[in-house]
Design a protein around this motif. Structure first.
Motif, PDB file in Angstrom:
ATOM      1  N   LEU A  28       0.867  -1.190   0.000  1.00  0.00           N
ATOM      2  CA  LEU A  28       0.000   0.000   0.000  1.00  0.00           C
ATOM      3  C   LEU A  28       0.897   1.231   0.000  1.00  0.00           C
ATOM      4  N   PRO A  29       0.562   2.225  -0.829  1.00  0.00           N
ATOM      5  CA  PRO A  29       1.473   3.374  -0.905  1.00  0.00           C
ATOM      6  C   PRO A  29       1.242   4.411   0.182  1.00  0.00           C
ATOM      7  N   ILE A  30       2.326   4.909   0.736  1.00  0.00           N
ATOM      8  CA  ILE A  30       2.295   6.134   1.537  1.00  0.00           C
ATOM      9  C   ILE A  30       2.795   7.199   0.560  1.00  0.00           C
ATOM     10  N   VAL A  31       1.881   7.999   0.046  1.00  0.00           N
ATOM     11  CA  VAL A  31       2.096   8.926  -1.068  1.00  0.00           C
ATOM     12  C   VAL A  31       2.530   8.114  -2.298  1.00  0.00           C
ATOM     13  N   ASN A  32       3.798   8.108  -2.669  1.00  0.00           N
ATOM     14  CA  ASN A  32       4.161   7.412  -3.909  1.00  0.00           C
ATOM     15  C   ASN A  32       5.086   6.205  -3.708  1.00  0.00           C
ATOM     16  N   LYS A  33       5.301   5.816  -2.453  1.00  0.00           N
ATOM     17  CA  LYS A  33       6.191   4.671  -2.207  1.00  0.00           C
ATOM     18  C   LYS A  33       5.463   3.628  -1.380  1.00  0.00           C
ATOM     19  N   PRO A  34       5.634   2.352  -1.709  1.00  0.00           N
ATOM     20  CA  PRO A  34       4.992   1.344  -0.858  1.00  0.00           C
ATOM     21  C   PRO A  34       5.608   1.343   0.543  1.00  0.00           C
ATOM     22  N   LYS A  77      11.959   4.093 -21.626  1.00  0.00           N
ATOM     23  CA  LYS A  77      13.319   4.555 -21.978  1.00  0.00           C
ATOM     24  C   LYS A  77      13.240   5.719 -22.972  1.00  0.00           C
ATOM     25  N   GLY A  78      13.941   6.789 -22.637  1.00  0.00           N
ATOM     26  CA  GLY A  78      14.007   7.942 -23.534  1.00  0.00           C
ATOM     27  C   GLY A  78      12.747   8.793 -23.551  1.00  0.00           C
ATOM     28  N   THR A  79      11.789   8.550 -22.643  1.00  0.00           N
ATOM     29  CA  THR A  79      10.536   9.322 -22.674  1.00  0.00           C
ATOM     30  C   THR A  79      10.526  10.446 -21.633  1.00  0.00           C
ATOM     31  N   GLY A  80      11.559  10.571 -20.852  1.00  0.00           N
ATOM     32  CA  GLY A  80      11.548  11.591 -19.785  1.00  0.00           C
ATOM     33  C   GLY A  80      10.880  11.089 -18.517  1.00  0.00           C
ATOM     34  N   LYS A  81      10.368   9.854 -18.558  1.00  0.00           N
ATOM     35  CA  LYS A  81       9.705   9.316 -17.357  1.00  0.00           C
ATOM     36  C   LYS A  81      10.650   8.413 -16.555  1.00  0.00           C
ATOM     37  N   GLU A  82      11.849   8.221 -17.082  1.00  0.00           N
ATOM     38  CA  GLU A  82      12.789   7.325 -16.397  1.00  0.00           C
ATOM     39  C   GLU A  82      13.089   7.764 -14.967  1.00  0.00           C
ATOM     40  N   LYS A  83      13.025   9.079 -14.770  1.00  0.00           N
ATOM     41  CA  LYS A  83      13.334   9.625 -13.434  1.00  0.00           C
ATOM     42  C   LYS A  83      12.410   9.048 -12.348  1.00  0.00           C
ATOM     43  N   TYR A  84      11.216   8.633 -12.727  1.00  0.00           N
ATOM     44  CA  TYR A  84      10.289   8.104 -11.720  1.00  0.00           C
ATOM     45  C   TYR A  84      10.744   6.743 -11.178  1.00  0.00           C
ATOM     46  N   LEU A  85      11.590   6.072 -11.925  1.00  0.00           N
ATOM     47  CA  LEU A  85      12.075   4.764 -11.474  1.00  0.00           C
ATOM     48  C   LEU A  85      13.413   4.859 -10.733  1.00  0.00           C
ATOM     49  N   SER A  86      14.049   6.049 -10.778  1.00  0.00           N
ATOM     50  CA  SER A  86      15.415   6.119 -10.255  1.00  0.00           C
ATOM     51  C   SER A  86      15.463   5.859  -8.752  1.00  0.00           C
ATOM     52  N   CYS A  87      14.411   6.216  -8.018  1.00  0.00           N
ATOM     53  CA  CYS A  87      14.406   6.030  -6.567  1.00  0.00           C
ATOM     54  C   CYS A  87      14.452   4.539  -6.210  1.00  0.00           C
ATOM     55  N   ILE A  88      13.588   3.736  -6.816  1.00  0.00           N
ATOM     56  CA  ILE A  88      13.587   2.297  -6.492  1.00  0.00           C
ATOM     57  C   ILE A  88      14.820   1.624  -7.079  1.00  0.00           C
ATOM     58  N   ARG A  89      15.291   2.102  -8.217  1.00  0.00           N
ATOM     59  CA  ARG A  89      16.522   1.567  -8.817  1.00  0.00           C
ATOM     60  C   ARG A  89      17.687   1.733  -7.832  1.00  0.00           C
ATOM     61  N   GLY A  90      17.735   2.922  -7.211  1.00  0.00           N
ATOM     62  CA  GLY A  90      18.792   3.204  -6.235  1.00  0.00           C
ATOM     63  C   GLY A  90      18.722   2.223  -5.069  1.00  0.00           C
ATOM     64  N   VAL A  91      17.519   1.939  -4.603  1.00  0.00           N
ATOM     65  CA  VAL A  91      17.330   1.002  -3.486  1.00  0.00           C
ATOM     66  C   VAL A  91      17.822  -0.389  -3.911  1.00  0.00           C
TER      67      VAL A  91
END
Ligand code: G1P
Length: 275
Positions: A28-34, A77-91
């Motif tokens: 369940l998300p707390i704002v945008n993160k499970p 990829k290449g759509t400018g939306k990649e930044k939304y995945l960078s947080c979980i990628r970092g984890v």
């Protein structure tokens, strides 16, 4: 050195039905993160990068969350939306994630025992992700690791809870060592209010020495017919000592609807950073 952390995540989340009918409550998300990601980030920030989950049926989404989703990555990829995945990628890059299943729901103590193979023979952290904690300065697990370095024994997080709510927690009695630090002398799982040994309630953050596994192996079912971690820790408190620590920060009970909504409002105002 402590570098492992166990997440018992097999619970059903009945209080959130129907939302949790086909989705783990930990997602369940707390704002945008499970919810579970907050706990994992707290562990990683404390230097605990070997992350183990004790899961159950219907919890695959948690494993998928900490794994690569090639299709999604390819699509954006290449759509400018990649930044939304960078947080979980970092984890994902910071930790190693392992999973094992608890076949029957026999209590928190049984879940911890199920995680023995994942945790090995060194002290390890435990995070109950329902208790969402925002530490003051450093995260709650990082504060506890520091205390472990000083005391070299099992450490449990506590918070003062007044009124009837004390019946929902494990409760300790202890001798004060210094401000916010107690040597545990007694522990009771979810006592009736009149039997509670104090107003110091156990919160879902622990550092456990591996001796806990031997004790859990012969701990009989306790409160609600379940093997209770509190009962096993009480044994350790008599043999090698257990320290209780009033952590610095805030805790939200995200296992309840009210706590979940409070946490969401708090996180939206104070924690969430728009991407
Ligand atoms: C568990 C523990 C309890 C502790 C609580 C903290 O209970 O058994 O000792 O106080 O977590 O959240 P649960 O809430 O899973 O029933």
């Amino acid at each position: 050195m402590i570098n492992r952390c166990l997440f018992p995540v097999a619970g059903y989340g009945t209080r959130f039905l129907p939302a949790t009918k086909s989705m783990p409550k930990e997602m369940l998300p707390i704002v945008n993160k499970p919810l579970v990601q907050y706990g994992v980030e707290e562990a990683l920030d404390a230097g605990l990068d070997q992350i183990g989950f004790v899961t159950g049926r219907g919890k695959r989404a948690i494993a998928d969350h900490f794994d690569v989703n090639y299709e999604l990555e390819h699509q954006i990829k290449g759509t400018g939306k990649e930044k939304y995945l960078s947080c979980i990628r970092g984890v994902m890059d910071r930790g190693v994630f392992s999973f094992t299943r608890q076949s029957e729901m026999k209590g928190l103590g049984d879940a911890i025992l199920t995680g023995q193979r994942l945790m090995g023979t060194e002290p390890f952290g435990v995070i109950l992700s329902d208790d969402l904690c925002f530490g003051d300065g450093s995260g709650v697990m990082a504060q506890m690791v520091k205390l472990y370095e000083e005391f070299q024994c099992s450490i449990i997080a506590i918070q003062e809870i007044d009124g009837d709510d004390i019946e929902k927690f494990g409760v300790i009695a202890g001798d004060k060592v210094r401000d916010g630090v107690y040597k545990v002398t007694d522990m009771v799982e979810k006592p009736a209010k009149e039997d509670a040994p104090s107003n110091l309630a156990i919160i879902g953050r622990y550092i456990l020495t591996p001796d806990i596994f031997d004790v859990l192996g012969w701990t009989p079912p306790g409160k609600n017919g379940e093997v209770q971690l509190t009962d096993a820790l009480k044994v350790l408190s008599k043999t090698q000592g257990v320290i209780a620590y009033k952590f610095k920060g805030l805790r939200f009970d995200c296992g309840s609807i009210d706590g979940f909504v409070e946490a969401t409002n708090y996180a939206y105002k104070n924690v969430y950073k728009p991407i």
